[in-house]
Design a protein around this motif. Sequence first.
Motif, PDB file in Angstrom:
ATOM      1  N   ILE A 496       0.842  -1.200   0.000  1.00 57.30           N
ATOM      2  CA  ILE A 496       0.000   0.000   0.000  1.00 57.30           C
ATOM      3  C   ILE A 496       0.876   1.248   0.000  1.00 57.30           C
ATOM      4  N   ASN A 497       1.950   1.221   0.770  1.00 57.98           N
ATOM      5  CA  ASN A 497       2.875   2.361   0.773  1.00 57.98           C
ATOM      6  C   ASN A 497       3.481   2.569  -0.606  1.00 57.98           C
ATOM      7  N   LEU A 498       3.815   1.486  -1.266  1.00 58.36           N
ATOM      8  CA  LEU A 498       4.368   1.599  -2.610  1.00 58.36           C
ATOM      9  C   LEU A 498       3.412   2.334  -3.539  1.00 58.36           C
ATOM     10  N   ILE A 499       2.131   2.173  -3.319  1.00 64.60           N
ATOM     11  CA  ILE A 499       1.158   2.778  -4.226  1.00 64.60           C
ATOM     12  C   ILE A 499       0.792   4.194  -3.809  1.00 64.60           C
ATOM     13  N   GLU A 500       0.524   4.431  -2.520  1.00 68.12           N
ATOM     14  CA  GLU A 500      -0.092   5.688  -2.136  1.00 68.12           C
ATOM     15  C   GLU A 500       0.794   6.605  -1.291  1.00 68.12           C
ATOM     16  N   SER A 501       1.983   6.178  -0.890  1.00 69.85           N
ATOM     17  CA  SER A 501       2.820   7.040  -0.049  1.00 69.85           C
ATOM     18  C   SER A 501       3.464   8.152  -0.883  1.00 69.85           C
ATOM     19  N   LYS A 534      14.835  -0.874  -4.752  1.00 71.24           N
ATOM     20  CA  LYS A 534      14.669  -0.256  -3.434  1.00 71.24           C
ATOM     21  C   LYS A 534      13.453  -0.836  -2.700  1.00 71.24           C
ATOM     22  N   CYS A 535      12.551  -1.296  -3.459  1.00 77.64           N
ATOM     23  CA  CYS A 535      11.333  -1.914  -2.875  1.00 77.64           C
ATOM     24  C   CYS A 535      11.231  -3.328  -3.406  1.00 77.64           C
ATOM     25  N   ALA A 536      11.142  -4.285  -2.484  1.00 77.37           N
ATOM     26  CA  ALA A 536      11.115  -5.699  -2.896  1.00 77.37           C
ATOM     27  C   ALA A 536       9.839  -6.051  -3.646  1.00 77.37           C
ATOM     28  N   LEU A 537       8.814  -5.250  -3.487  1.00 80.19           N
ATOM     29  CA  LEU A 537       7.530  -5.554  -4.133  1.00 80.19           C
ATOM     30  C   LEU A 537       7.418  -4.982  -5.537  1.00 80.19           C
TER      31      LEU A 537
END
Length: 1850
Positions: A496-501, A534-537
Amino acid sequence: MAASELYTKFARVWIPDPEEVWKSAELLKDYKPGDKVLLLHLEEGKDLEYHLDPKTKELPHLRNPDILVGENDLTALSYLHEPAVLHNLRVRFIDSKLIYTYCGIVLVAINPYEQLPIYGEDIINAYSGQNMGDMDPHIFAVAEEAYKQMARDERNQSIIVSGESGAGKTVSAKYAMRYFATVSGSASEANVEEKVLASNPIMESIGNAKTTRNDNSSRFGKYIEIGFDKRYRIIGANMRTYLLEKSRVVFQAEEERNYHIFYQLCASAKLPEFKMLRLGNADNFNYTKQGGSPVIEGVDDAKEMAHTRQACTLLGISESHQMGIFRILAGILHLGNVGFTSRDADSCTIPPKHEPLCIFCDLMGVDYEEMCHWLCHRKLATATETYIKPISKLQATNARDALAKHIYAKLFNWIVDNVNQALHSAVKQHSFIGVLDIYGFETFEINSFEQFCINYANEKLQQQFNMHVFKLEQEEYMKEQIPWTLIDFYDNQPCINLIESKLGILDLLDEECKMPKGTDDTWAQKLYNTHLNKCALFEKPRLSNKAFIIQHFADKVEYQCEGFLEKNKDTVFEEQIKVLKSSKFKMLPELFQDDEKAISPTSATSSGRTPLTRTPAKPTKGRPGQMAKEHKKTVGHQFRNSLHLLMETLNATTPHYVRCIKPNDFKFPFTFDEKRAVQQLRACGVLETIRISAAGFPSRWTYQEFFSRYRVLMKQKDVLSDRKQTCKNVLEKLILDKDKYQFGKTKIFFRAGQVAYLEKLRADKLRAACIRIQKTIRGWLLRKKYLRMRKAAITVQRYVRGYQARCYAKFLRRTKAATIVQKYWRMYVVRRRYKIRRAATIVLQSYLRGFLARNRYRKILREHKAVIIQKRVRGWLARTHYKRSMHAIIYLQCCFRRMMAKRELKKLKIEARSVERYKKLHIGMENKIMQLQRKVDEQNKDYKCLVEKLTNLEGIYNSETEKLRSDLERLQLSEEEAKVATGRVLSLQEEIAKLRKDLEQTRSEKKCIEEHADRYKQETEQLVSNLKEENTLLKQEKEALNHRIVQQAKEMTETMEKKLVEETKQLELDLNDERLRYQNLLNEFSRLEERYDDLKEEMTLMVHVPKPGHKRTDSTHSSNESEYIFSSEIAEMEDIPSRTEEPSEKKVPLDMSLFLKLQKRVTELEQEKQVMQDELDRKEEQVLRSKAKEEERPQIRGAELEYESLKRQELESENKKLKNELNELRKALSEKSAPEVTAPGAPAYRVLMEQLTSVSEELDVRKEEVLILRSQLVSQKEAIQPKNTMTDSTILLEDVQKMKDKGEIAQAYIGLKETNRLLESQLQSQKRSHENEAEALRGEIQSLKEENNRQQQLLAQNLQLPPEARIEASLQHEITRLTNENLYFEELYADDPKKYQSYRISLYKRMIDLMEQLEKQDKTVRKLKKQLKVFAKKIGELEVGQMENISPGQIIDEPIRPVNIPRKEKDFQGMLEYKKEDEQKLVKNLILELKPRGVAVNLIPGLPAYILFMCVRHADYLNDDQKVRSLLTSTINSIKKVLKKRGDDFETVSFWLSNTCRFLHCLKQYSGEEGFMKHNTSRQNEHCLTNFDLAEYRQVLSDLAIQIYQQLVRVLENILQPMIVSGMLEHETIQGVSGVKPTGLRKRTSSIADEGTYTLDSILRQLNSFHSVMCQHGMDPELIKQVVKQMFYIIGAITLNNLLLRKDMCSWSKGMQIRYNVSQLEEWLRDKNLMNSGAKETLEPLIQAAQLLQVKKKTDDDAEAICSMCNALTTAQIVKVLNLYTPVNEFEERVSVSFIRTIQMRLRDRKDSPQLLMDAKHIFPVTFPFNPSSLALETIQIPASLGLGFISRV
């Protein structure tokens, strides 16, 4: 124990499979730690070596025991893993046809792609009020749980429905809303629940479309909040929408469609109102033909359009607005057909007068040139100037599509706003239940911006779901005080952070949209630079620079960047919008007026009552380009805000989850694709729920359930009184690892697999016990068999030896007997041979001697006969020649006659073929045969006479011949002596010759006669034989016809008997249906009264202070409208319920048209009445004139004239009454008031009802009375004819005037003396004539007295008859009187024909006049009755809706309508007397304040009814109809008040039902009618009512008794209902028969008899209580039987319904429990002597269901036995029970699918109801058989405890 210890030989496991996902296998040997390979045996028969992963060493998943397969809750499984979940769902879906399954707090719903009969109102009623775990999984159970928690916890609820497209989300949400609408109802009369349901077809038409996966796929998300008031009734709703798929408006993929509304419009294009839209086939428009699939199979778009329009109308969208919506939609279709022509690479044009664009502009009301210009150009604004730039063809096409999408989105927004306005309620919302129907996780080959937003929303919902599940688990552990250790669960917050942060995907997307030259490629590069590595997702595809991959909670999804920026910006040219805003079409600018203030619900969230906050545009003046520079929020930003708002709403509510699963991609019914199912289970979070549960203690048992299930594992010494300690001791021995279980306060918690281990131990123990039992039984059976064989062998030996001895003795006896037989036989043979030889010798000698003698004799005889033969032969030859000639002649004659006979026979056969010929032959044949027989007899007599004559002649001839022979011999002897007399000899010879000649002639005549006789005899015999044959044929035909007639008559008789039986049954059914319908109407009326009272109480609570200037007064509306609705037996009476007059201050004006119609009818009635009055006056004048002429005659008809005068006065009073009522109406019209008072139920309408009722009654009564009076007056006129019997008329003296002087007095005195002398002489003569006349008059008076008595008797008889019979009797009497009069005048005028003729003419004229007048009046009456029926029906329908406007206090004081009480000519008997002012005290003490318990125990049954009836008799004696009416009205209203106040008390309701029936029976018993007096004593007959006929009040009391009975049924149902399921199903009456299976998170009600739970004994005790109370109250035995039958029906129906909805109850052991419970109920019936009440038959469906659970269910013979046995169950119920049948132990087997199909095939021809559940609310129609009382009224004593000292016995 260690998990590896469970992997023993024959243990079953799950192994991965590429096709079936998971396969089942069985271990061939035990697993030992360190083994790398498992030897497995697959189900298909193959052996397999399964290699374990060398790194993880993970063993395959263990399979659950078979008894756990198919559980309602997945968390009840012992092993919680993916293959177990998948297999359980598959078994339930494919084998049991169950689409719902619980998974903890989640309801998993699999789309069956087939209509199932599980959503009816009966199913809703079955789930209403039930705990979620007590019934099988269902969407209604989730809805009920949400509704119950909202009411219990005072907290808002949400139902979150998610799933793939085509999984059934919309249908599930629709059924949930239907459940709320059905269960709660609405708080007003606006039918809000119907409006909520009506919003579905509208939203489906504009928001749903056909996709490759679903024919009715929702292309938007919606959240519907259903609002409830404080009483939890629906008051309104609100809808929010999310992310409408706008791109579908302009583009559809292959095999897909645009939104349904476009195709509905095209299908309805031929409607007249749609001609202006200029539509056609869907293939003619670019926006509807791209998918190539414009038609959905099985869907009629034209009908769907009609449903959509109907829903719009229901929601208050006017016709003009609907046409406006259709204009805009049609404009969008025509806009899609607008084509562009390239001018060059950077510009394009539209052809002149382009037809699609012209139509679009006409429909939208915009300028053609302006729209044409801005479709091909755009305006660009810079800092210094603004210029117009042409655009390319591709850009123009994109701009056109963007405009179409924008218009559709605005229209969607406008429709949602209007729907919300229609669903909005002015009443304050107390709470709500939200239903979220939102898209599930999606992944396609090409995923774009829409899939990104959808998966983002699912990430948020999954996070909320995980937190909620985790929270519930924690609460459960803390509640049971179990040490809580943190359970690791998947948290998707990083995604969720990956999408909306900040600097997330959406943030970077919005930033790129703001860049002037931002593209999808540059945005992709920014994503790579920011998040890659930087982000595993976040990942980047290897072969693409325009895509990115996100690791979602369900799966990895690759998104294509192309189109993200364009869809996020959602760009529409401002100039095109301005053109649309300038439209002349008023509705179009409304769509765009809030562009600066609100967010479109299409691209954002809320279109309802909670809009998103955003900065409004400033209204300050600025540069022209300033507005364009202010960018609106992007779609992604809006969607994020709306999603946050949704999550806030969901977090503030208690969520309930429904996960919809799509079983296959081909929409095949009940087809399960494991791969697709696993994908969706992973995506929807079901497996995550399982994982969270498995991480802790998933299996939970109460101590009592654990003890009941695993009692077999305990020893007797382990069983303690404390169940909890017992369970602890046993578990410590069974499971050594204490970490595998925990003891809570009320439950035992087990780790995953431990329940399976315990089940294994239990099964092993039971298996060992079974083996031991089998061993013992087999040994016992074999020993019994050995002993039986040994005993049989000994017996056989004994019998064989005896047989052999008997055979040897028999042989010795036979040997001795044979020697004796041989001796005697040999002697017999020798002696016999000697006798034969001797006899033969003698015979030979005799035969030889006789032979020689005979030879000698033959020789002599031969010689003698030779001479005779010669003589005979010669005669025979002559005769033969003659006969041959005669035979030839006869043969020729016969041939000719045969030819003629054949011709005649042919004619006769032709004639005989007709039926008439057969009839004629049949009719005359016997006579003809008799004639022929007589003719034959006569001919036989003639023949006999001829034969006798011939015999005589032969005798004479023989005698003469003998004489001649003697003479000849004498002559021959004397020839020698008489030679001299030669001459004499010659003469004698001549004489002989003459005699011979005569002899020959005689012989010839004889021969002719014989031949004639033979011929005639033959002909006669031939004729007789022919006639006999013909007679035989006719007899056979006659017998055949008779047999046929008899057979036909028999068939007709049988047919008529069958028809009669069928018609009788049908009539009985019709009667029961009519009785049930009538009683249902009474029940509905009572319900409306209760609803009205509730509303009044609520209004009283809400309105504390009355409004100024508005004063409420008590209404006089009838408290018992149903009292005057008679049953079908009295339905002939067309009375309309009348009501008493309203107070004058409540008279208000009513509708003018209705009043004018009424006034016209009243005028016609007045005219008719005036005609009748004139006729009456004319008759009275004739009577008065006749009386004036004979005033000295005695008053012989005083009583009759007095009655007629009384009738005339009544007619005048009724006339005045009608005039007063008309003036009352006119006065009501003259007043001014608000228009709402003319609404139905207002006082004006009640006045109208009174007028209509009085008109109807007046019409019937006037018709009856006029006919009676007419007959009476005519007879009176004829009887009192003036007769001139006196010779001179009587001289009447005038009064002597006062004289002024004495002279005049003297002269007068002298004249008076002379006059006296003259008068004296005349008086003497007149006296004699007067005496003669007096004698004649006395005789006439006597005859008139007799006539008067006869007329009075006839009149009294007529008054006792009903109105129709009175008229008929009066007419019959009139005809009889006229006939007698006619006969009288015929005798009178017999000598004068002219007078008789004139009399007949006048009589005919009078009869014709009367008949014409009567016919005219009948026509008028029929016409007015029809019109009055119509008015009464309309006003009755309007009045039903206004029943709620009557206050409770008005019901009690309101009198019942006056009933016409005919007077009777009866004698008077004893009674109870009370004063009129004590009536209220009497009612208060005897009804309102009476305690049923004391009266029932201490006093005689029915005492209040007897007291009331004795009071009625006193009023009847006084001839006081007002007192009778008042007492009966007060009684009925008081009983109603008592039942309303204490209507939930069984004793009170039973007491007043008994007394009401007794009161009704008293009114019948003492009515004086012969049918009710058969069982009365002579004393009771003397107590009959004398003056009043209360038949109509008996009907009122019967209706009241029906209402009380129905209330009694509701009371006992409310008392029994909580006991039935627990006592009949859950409680183990036979202990130890069934054990409890493991249950999941949704705990069911414990089936173990805990303290406080209901058992079968509770039900029996309650039944005993009911029965004893009814008997104490003296209720009629027949009525008690009906109540018991109703109770048993309720028990059977509720038990069977719960059985059909509870899978855990469908087992063999439960069938035994049910049958035992039913037998106990039957035993109770036998003890109470109620077996003939029909109660046992109502339990037959339950009995058969229990038998069905226990019978064998394998072979075809079993299927046949089941079909013949279960005749009281429907096919659906049988199949349901078989599908639900669940083994409780491993020794039981499930019902195979093939067996269920066999049952369905055998039952396919059975015609029964498709309804699954029984109607538990059904109430059998009640009857009240007449039950006279033997109690004498004069013996009844009134106890002082009743406080009735003010009444006295008379």
